[in-house]
Design a protein around this motif. Structure first.
Motif, short mmCIF file in Angstrom:
data_model
loop_
_atom_site.label_atom_id
_atom_site.label_comp_id
_atom_site.label_asym_id
_atom_site.label_seq_id
_atom_site.Cartn_x
_atom_site.Cartn_y
_atom_site.Cartn_z
N GLN A 1 -9.68 -3.27 -10.18
CA GLN A 1 -8.80 -4.17 -9.43
C GLN A 1 -7.35 -3.96 -9.81
O GLN A 1 -6.44 -3.97 -8.97
N ARG A 2 -7.11 -3.74 -11.12
CA ARG A 2 -5.74 -3.53 -11.59
C ARG A 2 -5.17 -2.23 -11.00
O ARG A 2 -4.01 -2.17 -10.61
N ARG A 3 -6.03 -1.19 -10.92
CA ARG A 3 -5.61 0.07 -10.37
C ARG A 3 -5.24 -0.07 -8.89
O ARG A 3 -4.22 0.46 -8.43
N ARG A 4 -6.06 -0.83 -8.15
CA ARG A 4 -5.76 -1.06 -6.73
C ARG A 4 -4.48 -1.87 -6.56
O ARG A 4 -3.68 -1.63 -5.66
N GLN A 5 -4.29 -2.86 -7.46
CA GLN A 5 -3.08 -3.68 -7.40
C GLN A 5 -1.83 -2.83 -7.64
O GLN A 5 -0.82 -2.94 -6.93
N LEU A 6 -1.92 -1.97 -8.66
CA LEU A 6 -0.77 -1.09 -8.96
C LEU A 6 -0.50 -0.13 -7.81
O LEU A 6 0.66 0.14 -7.47
N LYS B 1 2.88 0.02 -5.65
CA LYS B 1 3.61 1.28 -5.50
C LYS B 1 3.85 1.59 -4.03
O LYS B 1 4.95 2.01 -3.63
N TYR B 2 2.83 1.35 -3.20
CA TYR B 2 2.96 1.59 -1.77
C TYR B 2 4.03 0.68 -1.17
O TYR B 2 4.86 1.13 -0.36
N GLU B 3 4.05 -0.59 -1.59
CA GLU B 3 5.04 -1.53 -1.07
C GLU B 3 6.45 -1.11 -1.47
O GLU B 3 7.39 -1.22 -0.68
N ARG B 4 6.57 -0.62 -2.72
CA ARG B 4 7.89 -0.15 -3.16
C ARG B 4 8.35 1.05 -2.34
O ARG B 4 9.51 1.17 -1.96
#
Length: 274
Positions: A6-11, A15-18
């Protein structure tokens, strides 16, 4: 507790949003830059070349290069100017026609950067060539610097103003000519074209027929509406123009031109019947 997956997906999502935010910001900056560039080009060749439509050339130097490209410095590839002062002559009216429109004429610009030779189209642009030959014969171009280099969007070197500010005139104006020249296909002034600058603003017909002494040399195909009298072709010296362009340009806060970094001065201009 957040799992490693979940943490990996969140990161990854952050990153995609940035990335999307940076891309959006870059697109906004690009749009603003394009608007600014179009505005700059719309006045960049004022008192001479102007660019309109995606670009346009108007007759007002005010603000021309406040929005110009950032300085692009390169070594000065040119020599020191010959001794002498720029002309201060002016005339009240266009010189009388003394041209043989059935003959060929050639011009030579001996500059600090090298010699540029031109073939002049007397038959297609008699008023323009007659005026150019008259001014050359009067020494009007001698010791004058080429005051503007445009190397973004358009690719031209502008000369013919002894004041070196983009505001100089010989005191008279000449009519537009040869605007339907078949060489100007698709709104493009091809490399090697020699054309007159003017004060046409792209809107008012009253601002047409305002050529004077300033002219521009196209060193790379440049998209321009056919509003500027093409009156000749560069027959030798394209390497000189490329050398000048390679040295880049710098906005001049006083004249608001994009002045060439190269010390481009016409030591002597001559026109001969050939």
């Amino acid at each position: 507790m957040v799992s490693r997956d979940q943490r990996r997906r969140q990161l990854a999502r952050e990153k995609y949003e940035r990335q999307q935010q940076r891309r959006s910001t870059a697109q906004r900056k690009a749009r603003r830059r394009n608007v600014v560039l179009a505005s700059a080009l719309a006045v960049a060749l004022a008192a001479g070349v102007t660019a309109y439509a995606t670009t346009g050339l108007t007759g007002d130097d005010q603000g021309a290069d406040r929005a110009a490209p950032s300085p692009s410095k390169g070594p000065d590839p040119c020599n020191r100017p010959a001794k002498g002062a720029p002309s201060t002559k002016t005339w009240k009216k266009e010189p009388a026609m003394s041209l043989d429109t059935s003959a060929s004429y050639a011009a030579k610009l001996a500059t600090t950067c090298g010699t540029i030779e031109l073939k002049l189209d007397a038959g297609k642009a008699p008023h323009t060539v007659n005026s150019f030959a008259f001014l050359a014969g009067q020494g009007y171009f001698d010791h004058s610097k080429c005051h503007r280099l445009v190397d973004e969007g358009l690719h031209v070197l502008q000369c013919g103003d002894p004041k070196g500010t983009g505001q100089g005139t010989p005191g008279y104006t000449i009519p537009d000519e040869n605007l339907k020249d078949p060489r100007l296909k698709g709104g493009v002034y091809p490399a090697g074209t020699v054309a007159m600058a003017n004060r046409y603003d792209g809107q008012s017909e009253k601002s047409r027929n305002t050529g004077g002494s300033q002219f521009f040399l196209v060193y790379q195909d440049s998209k321009l509406p056919p509003n500027y009298t093409p009156f000749g072709t560069v027959t030798a010296g394209m390497d000189v123009l490329k050398k000048i362009a390679k040295a880049g340009s710098t906005p001049d806060p006083q004249t608001r031109n994009t002045a060439p970094n190269a010390t481009v001065v016409i030591d002597k201009a001559t026109v001969k019947k050939s």
